[in-house]
Motif scaffolding. Structure first.
Motif, PDB file in Angstrom:
ATOM      1  N   PHE A 160     -15.874  -8.133   2.255  1.00  0.00           N
ATOM      2  CA  PHE A 160     -15.741  -9.052   1.307  1.00  0.00           C
ATOM      3  C   PHE A 160     -14.733  -9.638   1.656  1.00  0.00           C
ATOM      4  CE2 PHE A 160     -14.737  -4.414   0.210  1.00  0.00           C
ATOM      5  CZ  PHE A 160     -15.640  -4.062  -0.848  1.00  0.00           C
ATOM      6  N   ASP A 161     -15.273 -10.914   1.194  1.00  0.00           N
ATOM      7  CA  ASP A 161     -14.957 -12.417   1.011  1.00  0.00           C
ATOM      8  C   ASP A 161     -13.504 -12.314   0.534  1.00  0.00           C
ATOM      9  OD1 ASP A 161     -14.789 -14.938   2.143  1.00  0.00           O
ATOM     10  OD2 ASP A 161     -15.911 -15.914   0.402  1.00  0.00           O
ATOM     11  N   ILE A 162     -12.615 -11.481   1.002  1.00  0.00           N
ATOM     12  CA  ILE A 162     -10.897 -11.919   0.772  1.00  0.00           C
ATOM     13  C   ILE A 162     -10.496 -12.419   1.529  1.00  0.00           C
ATOM     14  CG2 ILE A 162     -11.957 -10.221  -1.437  1.00  0.00           C
ATOM     15  CD1 ILE A 162      -9.750  -8.431   0.897  1.00  0.00           C
ATOM     16  N   HIS A 163      -9.303 -12.650   0.620  1.00  0.00           N
ATOM     17  CA  HIS A 163      -7.646 -13.618   1.752  1.00  0.00           C
ATOM     18  C   HIS A 163      -6.676 -12.172   1.580  1.00  0.00           C
ATOM     19  CE1 HIS A 163      -4.204 -15.386   3.459  1.00  0.00           C
ATOM     20  NE2 HIS A 163      -3.760 -15.122   2.816  1.00  0.00           N
ATOM     21  N   LYS A 164      -6.361 -11.850   3.295  1.00  0.00           N
ATOM     22  CA  LYS A 164      -5.565 -10.597   2.813  1.00  0.00           C
ATOM     23  C   LYS A 164      -4.080 -10.739   3.292  1.00  0.00           C
ATOM     24  CE  LYS A 164      -6.200  -7.772   6.098  1.00  0.00           C
ATOM     25  NZ  LYS A 164      -6.787  -7.128   6.903  1.00  0.00           N
ATOM     26  N   SER A 165      -3.118 -11.034   2.314  1.00  0.00           N
ATOM     27  CA  SER A 165      -1.519 -11.043   2.037  1.00  0.00           C
ATOM     28  C   SER A 165      -0.951 -10.430   3.115  1.00  0.00           C
ATOM     29  CB  SER A 165      -1.173 -11.417   0.937  1.00  0.00           C
ATOM     30  OG  SER A 165      -0.857 -10.218   0.568  1.00  0.00           O
ATOM     31  N   ASN A 166       0.182 -10.639   3.617  1.00  0.00           N
ATOM     32  CA  ASN A 166       1.432  -9.673   4.715  1.00  0.00           C
ATOM     33  C   ASN A 166       1.016  -8.359   3.820  1.00  0.00           C
ATOM     34  OD1 ASN A 166       1.058 -11.501   6.853  1.00  0.00           O
ATOM     35  ND2 ASN A 166       2.859 -12.628   6.250  1.00  0.00           N
ATOM     36  N   VAL A 189      -0.051  -6.847   1.196  1.00  0.00           N
ATOM     37  CA  VAL A 189      -1.125  -6.039   1.410  1.00  0.00           C
ATOM     38  C   VAL A 189      -1.480  -5.301   2.542  1.00  0.00           C
ATOM     39  CG1 VAL A 189      -3.970  -6.313   1.134  1.00  0.00           C
ATOM     40  CG2 VAL A 189      -2.210  -7.013  -0.203  1.00  0.00           C
ATOM     41  N   ASP A 190      -1.848  -6.507   3.976  1.00  0.00           N
ATOM     42  CA  ASP A 190      -1.612  -5.657   5.106  1.00  0.00           C
ATOM     43  C   ASP A 190      -1.578  -4.463   5.613  1.00  0.00           C
ATOM     44  OD1 ASP A 190      -2.812  -5.960   7.915  1.00  0.00           O
ATOM     45  OD2 ASP A 190      -1.264  -6.905   8.496  1.00  0.00           O
ATOM     46  N   SER A 191      -0.171  -4.792   4.815  1.00  0.00           N
ATOM     47  CA  SER A 191       1.189  -3.273   5.187  1.00  0.00           C
ATOM     48  C   SER A 191       0.620  -2.600   4.033  1.00  0.00           C
ATOM     49  CB  SER A 191       2.673  -4.043   4.637  1.00  0.00           C
ATOM     50  OG  SER A 191       2.829  -4.773   5.761  1.00  0.00           O
ATOM     51  N   CYS A 192       0.082  -2.681   3.480  1.00  0.00           N
ATOM     52  CA  CYS A 192      -0.123  -1.996   2.702  1.00  0.00           C
ATOM     53  C   CYS A 192      -1.037  -0.384   3.113  1.00  0.00           C
ATOM     54  CB  CYS A 192       0.047  -2.194   1.126  1.00  0.00           C
ATOM     55  SG  CYS A 192       1.564  -2.564   0.163  1.00  0.00           S
ATOM     56  N   LEU A 193      -1.623  -1.738   3.492  1.00  0.00           N
ATOM     57  CA  LEU A 193      -3.368  -0.962   4.165  1.00  0.00           C
ATOM     58  C   LEU A 193      -3.450  -0.130   5.313  1.00  0.00           C
ATOM     59  CD1 LEU A 193      -6.006  -3.454   2.674  1.00  0.00           C
ATOM     60  CD2 LEU A 193      -5.721  -1.784   1.688  1.00  0.00           C
ATOM     61  N   SER A 194      -2.059  -0.388   5.957  1.00  0.00           N
ATOM     62  CA  SER A 194      -2.101  -0.479   6.865  1.00  0.00           C
ATOM     63  C   SER A 194      -1.749   1.440   7.076  1.00  0.00           C
ATOM     64  CB  SER A 194      -0.933  -0.913   8.295  1.00  0.00           C
ATOM     65  OG  SER A 194      -1.880  -1.804   8.524  1.00  0.00           O
ATOM     66  N   VAL A 195      -0.167   1.405   5.628  1.00  0.00           N
ATOM     67  CA  VAL A 195       0.262   2.274   5.431  1.00  0.00           C
ATOM     68  C   VAL A 195      -1.284   3.406   5.082  1.00  0.00           C
ATOM     69  CG1 VAL A 195       1.713   4.337   3.801  1.00  0.00           C
ATOM     70  CG2 VAL A 195       2.269   1.703   4.803  1.00  0.00           C
ATOM     71  N   ASN A 251      -9.121  -4.043   7.367  1.00  0.00           N
ATOM     72  CA  ASN A 251      -9.526  -4.997   7.228  1.00  0.00           C
ATOM     73  C   ASN A 251     -10.916  -5.385   6.691  1.00  0.00           C
ATOM     74  OD1 ASN A 251      -8.968  -5.827   9.711  1.00  0.00           O
ATOM     75  ND2 ASN A 251      -9.633  -3.184  10.688  1.00  0.00           N
ATOM     76  N   PRO A 252     -10.437  -5.052   4.772  1.00  0.00           N
ATOM     77  CA  PRO A 252     -11.656  -5.717   3.640  1.00  0.00           C
ATOM     78  C   PRO A 252     -12.357  -6.566   3.725  1.00  0.00           C
ATOM     79  CG  PRO A 252      -9.519  -5.337   3.326  1.00  0.00           C
ATOM     80  CD  PRO A 252      -9.313  -4.995   4.128  1.00  0.00           C
ATOM     81  N   GLU A 253     -11.557  -7.421   4.802  1.00  0.00           N
ATOM     82  CA  GLU A 253     -12.471  -8.869   5.048  1.00  0.00           C
ATOM     83  C   GLU A 253     -13.485  -9.070   5.950  1.00  0.00           C
ATOM     84  OE1 GLU A 253      -8.829  -8.764   8.103  1.00  0.00           O
ATOM     85  OE2 GLU A 253      -9.259  -8.120   6.235  1.00  0.00           O
TER      86      GLU A 253
END
Length: 197
Positions: free
Chosen positions: A60-66, A68-74, A55-57
């Motif tokens: 950081f003040d960012i929008h996390k696309s789906n 990117v969310d999947s990649c970060l989950s991995v 959850n980098p948000e």
């Protein structure tokens, strides 16, 4: 890996916490090395770093696309597997995210274990050093936080668990020396919230 580096940049609170956990293991005569490894993993890498990775948000003040969310989950799952002492058996039916870094996990596990050993080998943090570090942190961020709200929230939590806290403070030798249970009771009474016995 920068987050698994134990050097002068390591916050004193981490060393202090890990020493506390090491002492608790000795005090309770726990001999299983997996227990201390799990405690340390759950207190820093899994509680803090995995949350930030996933959850980098939060930071950081960012929008996390789906995607990117999947990649970060991995990546977060890989880090979680690296902190585990349990060897997972993988097969053709295993999820692809588990298979992706499967050959790297043993090396990552060594990094995590080495990180814990390096922290253990560091000089202990004195109470004075810890106090100084906390004061510096407080001063550096004094304009970023509403202290009154933080204190109110901490007090609400302390009230909720007042019985357990009073009992723990009474059982602790350092707490007895400082009369922490009696002081906490005074705060509760002064606030108009006497402890429930």
């Amino acid at each position: 890996m920068t987050i698994l580096r134990a050097d002068c940049t390591l916050p004193p609170a981490v060393k202090h916490l890990f020493d506390f956990l090491d002492n608790a293991i000795k005090r309770h005569n726990i001999v299983d090395p997996e227990v201390i490894h799990t405690w340390k993993s759950n207190s820093l890498p899994l509680r803090f770093w995995v949350n930030i990775i996933k959850n980098p948000e939060f930071v950081f003040d960012i929008h996390k696309s789906n995607i990117v969310d999947s990649c970060l989950s991995v990546i977060a799952q890989t880090f979680m597997d690296s902190c585990s002492t349990v060897e997972h058996r993988l097969g053709k039916d295993s999820p692809s995210n588990k298979l992706l870094f499967a050959k790297d996990i043993p090396r990552y596990r060594q990094w995590v274990s080495q990180f814990y050993r390096n922290i253990q080998e560091m000089l202990p943090v004195t109470d004075q050093e810890m106090s100084t570090a906390m004061m510096e942190l407080s001063m550096n961020n004094r304009l970023d936080f509403n202290v009154s709200v933080a204190l109110r929230d901490l007090f609400q939590y302390a009230k909720q668990y007042s019985f357990e806290l009073l009992e723990a403070l009474d059982d602790d030798s350092s707490g007895k020396k400082l009369r922490l249970a009696a002081r906490f009771e005074e705060v509760l009474i002064t606030s108009g919230e006497p402890p429930d016995y």
